[in-house]
Design an enzyme around this catalytic site. Sequence first.
Site, PDB file in Angstrom:
ATOM      1  N   GLY A 150       0.820  -1.200   0.000  1.00  0.00           N
ATOM      2  CA  GLY A 150       0.000   0.000   0.000  1.00  0.00           C
ATOM      3  C   GLY A 150       0.855   1.252   0.000  1.00  0.00           C
ATOM      4  O   GLY A 150       2.065   1.198   0.271  1.00  0.00           O
ATOM      5  N   CYS A 151       0.235   2.377  -0.280  1.00  0.00           N
ATOM      6  CA  CYS A 151       0.982   3.633  -0.392  1.00  0.00           C
ATOM      7  C   CYS A 151       1.500   4.112   0.962  1.00  0.00           C
ATOM      8  O   CYS A 151       2.692   4.398   1.112  1.00  0.00           O
ATOM      9  CB  CYS A 151       0.123   4.701  -1.071  1.00  0.00           C
TER      10      CYS A 151
END
Length: 345
Positions: A150-151
Amino acid sequence: MIKAGIMGSTGYAGAVLTQLLINHPNVEIIFLASHSYANNTFNSIYSNLKGITTQICIGDDDVELNLNKIDILFMALPSGATFSITQKAIDLGVKVIDLGADYRLKSKEVYEQWYKIKHGCTDLLPKAVYGLPELYKNDIKASNLIANPGCYPTASSLALIPLLKYDLIEKSSIIIDAKSGVTGAGRKASTNNLYVECNDSIKAYGVASHRHTPEIEQTLSDVAKEEINLIFTPHLVPMNRGILATCYANLSNKVNIEDVYKIYRDFYKDKPFIRVIDELPETRWVKGSNYCDIAIRIDKRTNKIIVLSAIDNLMKGAASQAVQNMNIMYDLDETTGINMIPMFP
């Protein structure tokens, strides 16, 4: 040429991934799949690709019919939407990179607790490799199923890994304060993400409950060789793209800033997309690139360390990191097709 298919191609991350793969010298895109825009040309949805591609999006139902035409499948889909197609692709010998969260967490129970979805493909969880190249490059190279990070976890984990690797901090003291542009919420229409709702304001969300928390903890626990629990608070800021993560922890011993910088630079010295810098990171200096900029400060009064990192959430936080993983899987130079200079102004 590597023959690729993309599911979720018309979301923000999928669209950026499509643009990167169009320009990749070793890739041919066989199909672009879209739930919302089936039978539309991709360039009618994203006009920046006028004159570049005339490819028509297929529907999700047609993906299975095309799996035998590709070598690798990228999925940029909502949580819970990947289970059946992933198993079918793997059974056909197709490599898979999932840009979503369905294979990031090793524990089925943790996934179901945080995502409120029954995991539909638990047999693949032990086989999935977490695709953080700076930490798991050798595992990525040998895998056929990659869980793209994920970011927020990318920015936060890269900032904190050296501190835990070299036992520099009190492990129970980690606090992450992170801020993201609105593209991190996806392209689907939502009142909370309308211009009027976001502009000229900043807000915290998912306080003490954000789904990326266990993902960050899992990575850092693996590095520390013990369970890590931390506080993670994300914020939405009125810009299109970018993440700035400010990470705090208590130092376990007094150290000077020069020694910590040396540890970081030595740890990341052969990692082409990590820039350990003296000045404080800003999202504008990584925009449109696969770079992660990291800086360190020590507050001697409180014996706390502050590590700041900046990434483009759609690039290193999603699409270009997926391409970096693909490059590693196919034994290409990991910078191939993603060695662009950050765009400014």
